[in-house]
Design a protein around this motif. Structure first.
Motif, PDB file in Angstrom:
ATOM      1  N   THR A   4       0.841  -1.194   0.000  1.00  0.00           N
ATOM      2  CA  THR A   4       0.000   0.000   0.000  1.00  0.00           C
ATOM      3  C   THR A   4       0.873   1.239   0.000  1.00  0.00           C
ATOM      4  OG1 THR A   4      -0.093   0.241   2.408  1.00  0.00           O
ATOM      5  CG2 THR A   4      -1.754  -1.190   1.392  1.00  0.00           C
ATOM      6  N   VAL A  25      -6.138  -7.291  -0.427  1.00  0.00           N
ATOM      7  CA  VAL A  25      -5.186  -6.196  -0.240  1.00  0.00           C
ATOM      8  C   VAL A  25      -5.103  -5.779   1.222  1.00  0.00           C
ATOM      9  CG1 VAL A  25      -5.720  -5.379  -2.572  1.00  0.00           C
ATOM     10  CG2 VAL A  25      -6.817  -4.292  -0.635  1.00  0.00           C
ATOM     11  N   ALA A  52      -4.797  -3.103   4.373  1.00  0.00           N
ATOM     12  CA  ALA A  52      -5.401  -1.807   4.694  1.00  0.00           C
ATOM     13  C   ALA A  52      -4.360  -0.708   4.801  1.00  0.00           C
ATOM     14  CB  ALA A  52      -6.189  -1.906   5.996  1.00  0.00           C
ATOM     15  N   ILE A  68      -7.367   4.301   5.655  1.00  0.00           N
ATOM     16  CA  ILE A  68      -6.733   3.257   4.848  1.00  0.00           C
ATOM     17  C   ILE A  68      -5.894   3.865   3.726  1.00  0.00           C
ATOM     18  CG2 ILE A  68      -8.406   1.451   5.344  1.00  0.00           C
ATOM     19  CD1 ILE A  68      -9.780   2.151   2.683  1.00  0.00           C
ATOM     20  N   ALA A  90      -6.237   0.340  -0.891  1.00  0.00           N
ATOM     21  CA  ALA A  90      -7.176  -0.408  -0.045  1.00  0.00           C
ATOM     22  C   ALA A  90      -8.619   0.033  -0.233  1.00  0.00           C
ATOM     23  CB  ALA A  90      -6.782  -0.264   1.421  1.00  0.00           C
ATOM     24  N   GLN A  91      -8.818   1.241  -0.836  1.00  0.00           N
ATOM     25  CA  GLN A  91     -10.175   1.735  -1.062  1.00  0.00           C
ATOM     26  C   GLN A  91     -10.845   1.082  -2.265  1.00  0.00           C
ATOM     27  OE1 GLN A  91      -7.409   3.198  -1.913  1.00  0.00           O
ATOM     28  NE2 GLN A  91      -7.609   4.835  -3.393  1.00  0.00           N
ATOM     29  N   THR A 143     -10.378  -5.990   1.421  1.00  0.00           N
ATOM     30  CA  THR A 143      -9.373  -5.256   2.189  1.00  0.00           C
ATOM     31  C   THR A 143      -9.279  -5.813   3.603  1.00  0.00           C
ATOM     32  OG1 THR A 143      -9.783  -3.276   0.878  1.00  0.00           O
ATOM     33  CG2 THR A 143      -8.663  -2.968   2.979  1.00  0.00           C
ATOM     34  N   LYS A 169     -14.639  -0.339   4.878  1.00  0.00           N
ATOM     35  CA  LYS A 169     -13.255  -0.769   4.655  1.00  0.00           C
ATOM     36  C   LYS A 169     -12.499  -0.598   5.963  1.00  0.00           C
ATOM     37  CE  LYS A 169     -13.106  -1.664   0.165  1.00  0.00           C
ATOM     38  NZ  LYS A 169     -12.535  -2.884  -0.467  1.00  0.00           N
ATOM     39  N   PRO A 170     -11.644  -1.534   6.347  1.00  0.00           N
ATOM     40  CA  PRO A 170     -11.489  -2.863   5.746  1.00  0.00           C
ATOM     41  C   PRO A 170     -12.732  -3.712   5.981  1.00  0.00           C
ATOM     42  CG  PRO A 170     -10.319  -2.765   7.822  1.00  0.00           C
ATOM     43  CD  PRO A 170     -10.800  -1.371   7.561  1.00  0.00           C
ATOM     44  N   THR A 191      -3.048  -9.881   5.801  1.00  0.00           N
ATOM     45  CA  THR A 191      -3.666 -10.099   4.486  1.00  0.00           C
ATOM     46  C   THR A 191      -3.515 -11.530   3.976  1.00  0.00           C
ATOM     47  OG1 THR A 191      -3.320  -7.767   3.971  1.00  0.00           O
ATOM     48  CG2 THR A 191      -3.712  -9.242   2.115  1.00  0.00           C
TER      49      THR A 191
END
Length: 861
Positions: free
Chosen positions: A433, A463, A465, A502, A506-507, A513, A551-552, A603
């Protein structure tokens, strides 16, 4: 390495009914008081707009003359204009009637436009009609202001770049990511024809064929505009002796293109960058490349014996998980049997022949790969077969950085083409990230590329965060853990600060996420853990995501940090709160260690569950696998029903046993195969509830969980999910004594009812709710915001009806093609809270009754 019993498999949901809602009634949206005031002062408002038009066009003319005098590069024919409009009633897509192209929507009612007519003639005409109260001018009241595009660089630049925009030097070289809109004056397809009363088949067919011709011409026109703008942009950059880093054979790669835009990473002088931002009319986003780094220091290691455990190769046809990271120590004794060595690849510039994980102090990709295979702990003795193959896609260099020459949309496109295209890989672990909070105005090129690749392929990106640094502020927006503690903010409360949002990508709407929670609490004076067991890790970035998505979605055990009693405290990591991971030995040290933390290592634990699902359900879509992971997630005991909880841990901690199967007191029903739905369409699924469960004498508590997972095609220039996605979906639940037919009729009737309207009795008190305000127990968040939508509630068994129905409903997004579809998967679970209450068998038997009823219905037709 997961074995499970097949005694309690998931069973198939039954599609009971489907239908299409009628066309929406006419009538405009509610107007803002400012619009009403403008309508009441036509002369004053029209005069102000005319004055703005005159000033803007004069500035355009002056700028053009000055550019010619200074022999600056020639610009495209259009010029940028910014409009402030009534966000409630003005349709930005209607700008074409004013001779203005819609480039992008911004927040707070601002939109970026471009006009090839440097006199703004059509806009002047509309304003004149508005002043004279003539037909065709009424909507001008909804245009509140007009601004020369050169005056608002903050609408183009990222917050980080804007913060030091005044320091940009003409002769310095900068690397930036740029988004260019390319839809033109016609942002939508022509509306498809509706059949008229008593219209003949022949006449209607002719109208449909004419519409098809117009639709195809619009698609061709969009492609032509995209090619033209690529050429204009390339020429502009070359005039400043700049370089487009992601160009291939003279053109932008497909992975960096969306239906409405394309993205580039460029190197250009400060002088050229300023000219681009101020004057190139079609750009809507300029930002600095994200930098990736592991923020948390690793503790000093003690010697650890290498385990004698032997990992055996997975089955030949086992799922494949592509680890996009810093490379892998492929000969590691705990990994080598599971490595797909024939397909290891490096994308690191100048090191395409080097696939090993050479990151110092134990590596990064090696640890991630190990966590896919060993999600809980690493066995010390014995032998087991790996659940999946690990594929090594090296993209991070020896410093654990993503080289700036690698533009994520192109990079991910190449990786998916290679692995999914050649080896049918469907799971991609992306523990990389950016270092700062994701932007919330537009979906980034990186995240949008993940969404577009997911749309085009049956794949799942899992993915991270993102992490907070343990000390030292990053950029202008990311505070560290130490910063928050020094400001007397407690964990996990400080994770709700904007600086803890995040990190990119991550979005992404269509990725899963993963955040981090602490595996343990630690207290040994003068040291103590910052968080506590099962609570959000001190470093784990939080939501909500862009456009208030959850999210996450899930969290896993990624470790925690330790602080002492100093003011401000010193922060370290210790094995007591670190996950146990496989460690690279290429630079010395043990093969296994608990010496580092991060969402990077939470993850792959979710990727492990995805691999198990892919092994168990190999013929089902990744949408179902994602739905089952989220469906299996639960909040830990400390969690309260409030927005803070959702922001920090999403739907909770996934559970591999619940994802893969059931138990005597729990049953899960799933859709199988390829389920697709169009806008204005509804699919109703029915679950028959056993009579024994609904007996008035029974008062068992039943947990009901529902998860919808879907995907759609993205457009990056739009500012909310309804315009970002080609088609968007949500789900609703039937009311008491409402059979499938009546439920469907109600859903279709209420299709166009405003979201804030009172829709009557609610059967279940859902935890999150369909709308963000006063619908579930938690206000401020909606389950419908994202492409994975879970909700749950606990009900008394005697309050359940004979049949439980869920409707999946399709809604029009940016794509108004009536044939546009969105694929989806739906999962519904029932669980008796008391584990000694068996319900699985009776539920299965009840569903057989539905199948028999449907067969009778079909035979009687």
């Amino acid at each position: 390495m997961v074995e499970r019993s097949d005694r309690f498999p998931h069973i198939q949901l039954s599609l009971a009914k489907e239908g299409i809602a009628a066309s929406p009634p006419g009538g405009g949206r509610q107007k803002d008081p400012q619009t009403l005031a403008n309508s009441g002062d036509r002369w004053g408002h029209g005069s102000r707009l005319n004055s703005s038009v005159s000033s803007i066009t004069a500035n355009w003319k002056d700028t053009e003359e000055k550019r010619e005098e200074e022999e600056q590069p020639e610009l495209p024919k259009s010029r940028r204009i910014i409009l402030k409009i009534d966000p409630n009633s003005f349709d930005p897509e209607s700008l074409k009637s004013y001779g203005i192209e819609l480039i992008a929507e911004i927040e707070d009612g601002y939109i970026i436009g471009a006009s090839a007519d440097l006199e703004l003639s059509e806009l002047r005409k509309k304003i004149g009609k508005f002043i004279r109260e003539e037909h065709g001018g009424g909507k001008v009241a909804e245009i509140w202001d007009l601004i020369d595009g050169i005056k608002k660089p903050e609408y183009i630049l990222s917050p980080e770049l804007m913060a030091h925009w005044d320091l940009v030097k003409d002769d310095q070289i900068y690397t930036v990511d740029v988004g260019i809109a390319c839809v033109g004056i016609t942002p939508k397809l022509p509306n498809s024809p509706k059949r008229e009363t008593n219209e003949s088949d022949e006449h209607f067919e002719k109208r449909v064929n004419r519409w098809i011709d117009k639709r195809d011409f619009t698609y061709e026109n969009w492609d032509d505009i995209k090619s033209e703008r690529e050429n204009e942009f390339t020429e502009f950059i070359q005039n400043y002796k700049g370089e487009i880093l992601n160009i291939v054979d003279g053109s932008i790669p497909q992975s960096a293109k969306l239906p409405d835009s394309f993205s580039c990473r460029i190197q250009i002088s400060g002088k050229g960058l300023k000219d681009l931002v101020f004057n190139f009319p079609y750009i809507f986003d300029v930002s600095e490349p994200d930098e990736f780094a592991e923020f948390v220091e690793r503790e000093a290691l003690s010697d650890v014996d290498t385990p004698t455990f032997k990992l055996q190769a997975p089955k030949f046809n086992a799922p494949k998980v592509c680890v996009i990271d810093s490379g892998i120590q492929e000969r590691h004794p705990l990994l080598k049997a599971a490595i797909d060595c024939d397909n290891s690849t490096s994308w690191v510039p100048g090191e395409t022949d080097q696939i090993a994980d050479r990151v110092r102090n134990g590596g990064h990709g090696t640890r991630v790969a190990g966590a896919v295979i060993y999600p809980i702990t690493i066995p010390r003795t014995g032998k087991e077969k790996a659940i999946c193959w690990i594929q090594n896609a090296r993209v991070l260099d020896v410093n654990c950085q993503l080289p700036k020459q690698l533009f994520p949309p192109k990079l991910l496109g190449d990786i998916v083409d290679f692995y999914h295209g050649q080896t049918k890989t469907r799971i991609f672990n992306h523990s990389i990230t950016g270092s700062v909070p994701c932007h919330t105005q537009y979906m980034s090129p990186w995240a949008a590329a993940i969404d577009n690749l997911t749309w085009k392929n049956d794949i799942l990106f899992i993915v991270a965060a993102g992490n907070l640094p343990f000390s030292g502020k990053i950029g202008y927006t990311r505070l560290s853990v130490k910063d928050h503690l020094a400001a007397n903010r407690l964990c996990p409360d400080y994770l709700l600060e904007n600086s803890c949002r995040i990190a990119n990508p991550a979005q992404s709407f269509q990725a899963l996420t993963v955040g981090s929670i602490s595996p343990a609490s630690y207290h040994a004076l003068p040291y103590s853990s910052i968080s506590q067991k099962d609570k959000p890790s001190a470093f784990s970035c939080s939501g909500l995501g862009i456009w208030d998505t959850i999210k996450p979605e899930v969290v896993e055990y990624g470790g925690d940090l330790i602080k002492d009693e100093s003011i401000p405290p010193n922060i370290i990591s210790r094995k007591e709160v670190c996950p146990e991971l496989v460690r690279s030995t290429l630079n010395g040290g043990p093969a296994v260690a608990a010496d580092t933390v991060g969402t990077s290592y939470a993850t792959p634990k979710v990727s492990h569950i995805a691999a198990c699902l892919a092994a168990e359900l190999p013929d089902e879509s990744c949408l179902l696998h994602r739905a089952l992971i989220v469906q299996s997630a639960r909040w830990p005991e400390w969690a309260e029903e409030k927005l803070d909880t959702v922001r920090q841990i999403g739907y909770g901690i996934p559970n591999i046993d619940r994802a893969l199967g059931n138990s005597p007191n729990r049953i899960t029903l799933i859709t199988r195969g390829n389920n697709r739905i169009k806008a204005r369409q509804a699919h109703v699924y029915q679950v028959k509830l056993p009579d024994t469960l609904r007996s008035q004498g029974e008062q068992h508590e039943i947990l009901v969980e529902v998860t919808l997972s879907y995907k759609a095609q993205p457009r990056r220039t739009r500012r909310n999910r309804r315009k970002y996605l080609s088609t968007w979906l949500d789900w609703d639940c039937s009311k008491k004594e409402e059979d499938p037919e009546n439920f469907l009729a109600r859903i279709l009737k209420e299709y166009d009812t405003p979201e804030n309207a009172d829709k009557g009795e609610k059967v279940f008190d859902w935890t999150i709710g369909k709308r963000a305000k006063k619908y579930g127990k938690i206000e401020g968040v909606s389950r419908s915001a994202g492409t994975v939508q879970k909700d749950w509630t606990v009900v008394k068994s005697f309050k359940l009806r004979e049949a439980f129905c869920i409707a999946v409903v399709g809604h029009e997004g940016w794509n108004n093609d009536p044939d546009a579809e969105a694929p989806y998967s739906l999962v519904i679970s029932f669980e008796a809270i008391a584990s000694n209450i068996p319900i699985y068998t009776t539920f299965v038997e009840a569903q057989v009754e539905i199948e028999l009823e449907q067969q009778v219905e079909i035979n009687s037709i």
